[in-house]
Design a protein around this motif. Structure first.
Motif, PDB file in Angstrom:
ATOM      1  N   PRO A 226       0.888  -1.122   0.100  1.00 22.26           N
ATOM      2  CA  PRO A 226      -0.006   0.081   0.139  1.00 22.26           C
ATOM      3  C   PRO A 226       0.682   1.317  -0.159  1.00 22.26           C
ATOM      4  N   SER A 227       2.230   1.165   0.170  1.00 21.54           N
ATOM      5  CA  SER A 227       2.861   2.418  -0.244  1.00 21.54           C
ATOM      6  C   SER A 227       2.770   2.867  -1.519  1.00 21.54           C
ATOM      7  N   TYR A 228       3.244   3.629  -1.995  1.00 21.36           N
ATOM      8  CA  TYR A 228       3.179   4.225  -3.513  1.00 21.36           C
ATOM      9  C   TYR A 228       4.427   4.223  -4.301  1.00 21.36           C
ATOM     10  N   ALA A 229       4.315   4.286  -5.497  1.00 28.13           N
ATOM     11  CA  ALA A 229       5.380   4.515  -6.620  1.00 28.13           C
ATOM     12  C   ALA A 229       5.278   5.875  -7.664  1.00 28.13           C
ATOM     13  N   HIS A 230       5.926   6.539  -7.209  1.00 33.81           N
ATOM     14  CA  HIS A 230       5.882   8.059  -7.693  1.00 33.81           C
ATOM     15  C   HIS A 230       5.612   7.858  -9.135  1.00 33.81           C
ATOM     16  N   GLY A 231       4.521   8.391  -9.869  1.00 34.20           N
ATOM     17  CA  GLY A 231       4.261   8.326 -11.205  1.00 34.20           C
ATOM     18  C   GLY A 231       3.444   7.119 -11.533  1.00 34.20           C
ATOM     19  N   TYR A 232       3.446   6.211 -10.868  1.00 31.16           N
ATOM     20  CA  TYR A 232       2.552   4.944 -10.969  1.00 31.16           C
ATOM     21  C   TYR A 232       1.367   4.492  -9.995  1.00 31.16           C
ATOM     22  N   SER A 233       1.510   5.150  -8.744  1.00 32.43           N
ATOM     23  CA  SER A 233       0.446   4.529  -7.877  1.00 32.43           C
ATOM     24  C   SER A 233       0.504   5.665  -6.570  1.00 32.43           C
ATOM     25  N   GLU A 234      -0.545   5.786  -6.141  1.00 28.95           N
ATOM     26  CA  GLU A 234      -0.806   6.637  -4.930  1.00 28.95           C
ATOM     27  C   GLU A 234      -0.689   5.778  -3.441  1.00 28.95           C
ATOM     28  N   ARG A 235      -0.461   6.406  -2.338  1.00 37.11           N
ATOM     29  CA  ARG A 235      -0.530   5.580  -1.338  1.00 37.11           C
ATOM     30  C   ARG A 235      -1.893   5.447  -0.716  1.00 37.11           C
ATOM     31  N   ASP A 236      -2.112   4.054  -0.633  1.00 37.93           N
ATOM     32  CA  ASP A 236      -3.568   3.735   0.098  1.00 37.93           C
ATOM     33  C   ASP A 236      -3.639   3.567   1.592  1.00 37.93           C
TER      34      ASP A 236
END
Length: 269
Positions: A226-236
């Motif tokens: 649930p952490s995020y990957a900048h440019g790919y996903s947001e933090r859950d």
């Protein structure tokens, strides 16, 4: 490689394993694959243990934790970590506590091929009385009393990044922590990535780990959730909040573990 094959090849019982990522790019899917393969007696190292280490500790993977802060960020305690320390469930857990600066300097020393790092930190604190890897040292030039911490050279680094190319070069950007130092300090390096691309595009401020540093790359889209990957996903954020209730009770946690991790095969949550 596939994630199951990469973990099977690189992570062994009894290893010292650094699963790093600061707020961002935390390799949760890889940590859960370590659980799925039932690795045991691991020394887990991480500057900021959060829910992926709570899961690995609760699953019985760890015998020791080397860390500089631990918690469910923005929520509260790590209940499986607390249960292991206070009640030895599911097995006893040794702890070795450092400051952020101390642990980061240990990685830097390992990456630099030096036996230890020297810093001004820890003076005036009681950590040296509890942690035997913190020692006083006197500067041979000025006579100033400083602190020495030994190099960290993990058996394996487990990291997540946005991209790798087909030659095995890895690139990450956004908030980065100690991934570069950890990769250079470790004997073996496993990266999960959001995608494999034909060529990496230059990005200002990006960290590039060349292929000669990296032992295995596994393409795992969403592997940081649930952490995020900048440019790919947001933090859950909802996932972090929900983890508090899941992890508080042993039976609830065990049910979650069998349903969400042990019952799945090499897929991101």
């Amino acid at each position: 490689m596939s994630l199951p094959d990469a973990v099977a090849a690189l992570v062994h019982d009894g290893d010292t394993v650094a699963v790093e990522g600061f707020t961002h790019l935390i390799p949760v899917a890889a940590g859960q694959e370590v659980i799925r393969q039932r690795r045991r007696d691991l020394t887990l190292v991480r500057m900021t243990p959060d829910i992926v280490y709570d899961q690995m500790i609760g699953a019985g993977c760890a015998s020791k934790l080397v860390f500089s802060w631990g918690g469910n960020p923005g929520v509260g305690s790590l209940h499986r970590f607390r249960d292991a320390v206070q009640n030895a469930w599911p097995r006893p857990l040794q702890i070795e506590e450092h400051s952020h600066a101390g642990l980061a300097n240990r990685y830097v020393a390992g990456a630099s091929g030096l036996p230890f790092a020297v810093m001004r930190g820890y003076r005036g604190t009681d950590l040296p009385t509890h942690t035997d890897t913190i020692r006083p040292v006197v500067c041979p030039f000025t006579g100033e009393e400083l602190t020495a911490v030994p190099a960290l050279t993990p058996d394996v680094a487990v990291l997540h990044a946005q991209q790798a190319d087909r030659a095995g070069n890895v690139q990450l950007w956004g908030i980065t922590g100690v991934q570069k130092e950890v990769a250079l300090a470790s004997a073996r390096v496993l990266f999960t990535v959001e995608e494999v691309v034909d060529a990496l595009e230059p990005r200002p401020g990006a960290v590039v780990l060349p292929s000669w540093v990296v032992d295995a790359v596994a393409e795992v889209p969403g592997g940081a959730h649930p952490s995020y990957a900048h440019g790919y996903s947001e933090r859950d954020n909802d996932h972090y909040r929900a983890w508090d209730a899941v992890s508080r009770d042993r039976d609830t946690f065990t049910e979650w573990l069998h349903r969400e991790v042990l019952g799945t095969a090499g897929v991101a949550p």
